[in-house]
Design an enzyme around this catalytic site. Structure first.
Site, short mmCIF file in Angstrom:
data_model
loop_
_atom_site.label_atom_id
_atom_site.label_comp_id
_atom_site.label_asym_id
_atom_site.label_seq_id
_atom_site.Cartn_x
_atom_site.Cartn_y
_atom_site.Cartn_z
N ASP A 21 -4.90 -5.22 -2.54
CA ASP A 21 -4.38 -3.86 -2.70
C ASP A 21 -5.07 -3.20 -3.90
OD1 ASP A 21 -2.56 -3.85 -0.63
OD2 ASP A 21 -0.86 -3.22 -1.89
N VAL A 22 -5.15 -1.88 -3.88
CA VAL A 22 -5.82 -1.17 -4.98
C VAL A 22 -4.83 -0.73 -6.08
CG1 VAL A 22 -5.69 1.19 -4.04
CG2 VAL A 22 -7.62 0.52 -5.48
N ASP A 23 -3.54 -0.63 -5.74
CA ASP A 23 -2.55 -0.17 -6.74
C ASP A 23 -2.14 -1.35 -7.61
OD1 ASP A 23 -1.38 -1.21 -4.38
OD2 ASP A 23 0.56 -0.32 -4.87
N GLU B 109 2.35 -6.75 6.82
CA GLU B 109 2.88 -7.89 6.04
C GLU B 109 3.79 -8.76 6.91
OE1 GLU B 109 3.72 -7.85 1.63
OE2 GLU B 109 5.74 -7.58 2.42
N TYR C 77 -4.88 7.41 -3.46
CA TYR C 77 -5.00 6.06 -4.03
C TYR C 77 -6.33 5.85 -4.75
CZ TYR C 77 -0.67 4.28 -1.90
OH TYR C 77 0.64 4.05 -1.56
N THR D 280 12.46 -10.82 3.95
CA THR D 280 12.48 -9.65 4.84
C THR D 280 11.47 -9.81 5.97
OG1 THR D 280 10.98 -8.56 3.29
CG2 THR D 280 13.31 -8.05 3.08
N HIS E 45 5.00 -13.71 -2.47
CA HIS E 45 5.45 -12.37 -2.86
C HIS E 45 6.33 -12.43 -4.11
CE1 HIS E 45 7.18 -8.39 -2.63
NE2 HIS E 45 6.41 -8.09 -1.60
N PHE F 223 -9.17 -0.99 -0.43
CA PHE F 223 -9.11 0.30 0.25
C PHE F 223 -8.51 1.34 -0.70
CE2 PHE F 223 -9.85 -0.64 4.82
CZ PHE F 223 -9.98 -2.02 4.71
N ALA F 224 -9.12 2.53 -0.74
CA ALA F 224 -8.56 3.61 -1.56
C ALA F 224 -8.74 4.92 -0.81
CB ALA F 224 -9.23 3.67 -2.92
N1 UDP Z 1 -3.56 2.76 0.89
C1 UDP Z 1 -4.43 3.81 0.58
N2 UDP Z 1 -3.98 5.11 0.69
C2 UDP Z 1 -2.72 5.42 1.08
C3 UDP Z 1 -1.83 4.36 1.36
C4 UDP Z 1 -2.28 3.04 1.24
O1 UDP Z 1 -5.58 3.59 0.23
O2 UDP Z 1 -2.38 6.61 1.14
C5 UDP Z 1 -4.06 1.37 0.80
C6 UDP Z 1 -4.22 0.91 -0.65
O3 UDP Z 1 -5.28 -0.02 -0.71
C7 UDP Z 1 -2.89 0.24 -0.91
C8 UDP Z 1 -2.63 -0.43 0.42
O4 UDP Z 1 -3.14 0.50 1.41
O5 UDP Z 1 -3.00 -0.66 -2.00
C9 UDP Z 1 -1.17 -0.77 0.74
O6 UDP Z 1 -0.33 0.37 0.57
P1 UDP Z 1 0.76 0.42 -0.62
O7 UDP Z 1 0.15 -0.14 -1.85
O8 UDP Z 1 1.29 1.80 -0.69
O9 UDP Z 1 1.87 -0.58 -0.09
P2 UDP Z 1 2.92 -1.37 -1.03
O10 UDP Z 1 2.12 -2.32 -1.88
O11 UDP Z 1 3.63 -0.32 -1.87
O12 UDP Z 1 3.80 -2.07 -0.05
MN MN Z 2 0.36 -1.96 -3.03
#
Ligand code: UDP
Ligand code: MN
Length: 314
Positions: free
Chosen positions: A171-173, A263, A86, A205, A193, A81-82
């Protein structure tokens, strides 16, 4: 025996037993460290108490694993998802995936975004395909993150049954740095994790409020799993996403949001539906620059991001 000799004998026995105890103790601890070293330096080990493998470098033969799964002619659906800002992570995610992720296997990416035009052109390898799907924007990052469960549930139920055998939801990040291949496939796959693999369970957590459907009482729990990567067979991941989405909706109706959103619900699900395979933190490390002494082979990692800058809300 004279009384003195008896004392002497008993004392000798005591010293002897203590010494052998000590030797045994140091041997077992040395042996455990040896094993830990071979497994990348942590003490999770390579089997769970319910005998599911934990995949680490050194626990599998990649050529053998590939040849077994190649015969089955499988397709791996992969969702990402992006939304909002993102989309900036897509280029690195896709380019690095094309270098390391299921190379030589059939892969179908399903990319969900509110801005199809922002999806970069990335050359797909042989038998790798990408479908872009438009979804509405949302104002809260928590809703985007949690809402994935609903979209995934529908995607699997309505579209994937005849086109894929396995699915991974990522996740995309993130970015790939090493092989992620058929060794990761299983009926239900959880990823440990990277922040909590060396913590005792009472510091995980998990959601601790009994009012939430994600509640896990103190003293329970096996591992802390990330929601940034999970997968398995279509049926099993369908049941996972469906259950998590139902539990999220019940929480929303009761005006409660679990501490770590979907999560927390995923961790609850895995507590009562044990994964058949676990992937070690090699399969989701924290930002690659953060010390990786304990994990020698980083395959996939969260990238550093400035939450305040990329998220639509705090
Ligand atoms: N995401 C997105 N846009 C946003 C927030 C989240 O596309 O504004 C999607 C994206 O795929 C991201 C995932 O939701 O990898 C999980 O959010 P995030 O990575 O911020 O969570 P974290 O890994 O920091 O807990
Ligand atoms: Mn993430």
């Amino acid at each position: 025996m004279r009384r003195q000799s008896v004392h002497f004998f008993l004392f000798g026995m005591f010293v002897g037993l203590s010494l052998s105890g000590l030797i045994l103790l140091s041997y077992t601890s040395w042996f455990r460290n040896q094993q830990m070293d071979e497994l990348g330096g942590t003490d999770i080990g390579s089997l769970t108490p319910w005998l599911a493998p934990v995949v680490w470098e050194g626990t599998f033969d990649s050529i053998m694993v590939d040849s077994i799964f190649k015969q089955q002619n499988i397709t791996i659906a992969t969702t990402v998802f992006a939304l909002g800002k993102y989309t900036r992570f897509l280029k690195d995610f896709l380019e690095s995936a094309e270098e390391h992720y299921f190379v030589g296997f059939r892969v179908h990416y399903h990319l969900f975004t509110d801005q199809p035009k922002a999806v970069p052109e990335v050359k797909m390898g042989e038998n790798h395909h990408l479908t872009v799907r438009r979804v509405p924007s949302l104002d809260r990052w928590q809703d985007i993150s949690m809402g994935r469960m609903e979209i995934l549930e529908k995607l699997i139920k309505n579209e994937l049954a005849n086109e894929a055998d396995y699915i991974f939801c990522l996740d995309v990040d993130t970015k790939f740095y090493g092989r992620w291949g058929a060794e990761s496939l299983g009926r239900l796959v959880g990823v440990i994790h990277p922040w909590f693999f060396d913590y005792p369970r009472d510091q995980f957590t998990y959601e601790r409020r009994p009012e939430s459907q994600a509640f896990i009482p103190a003293g329970e729990g096996d591992y802390y799993y990330t929601a940034a990567a999970f997968g398995g067979s279509l049926d099993d991941v369908h049941n996972l996403t469906k259950t998590c989405w139902e539990q999220l909706k019940i929480d929303a109706a009761n005006s409660i949001e679990a501490i770590w959103h979907e999560e927390s619900h995923l961790n609850k699900y895995f507590l009562y539906n044990k994964p058949s395979k676990l992937l070690s933190p090699e399969y989701l490390w924290r930002d690659i620059r953060i010390s990786s002494g304990q994990v020698k082979n980083i395959r996939f990692s969260h990238v550093a991001k400035n939450n305040a800058e990329v998220r639509p809300n705090l």
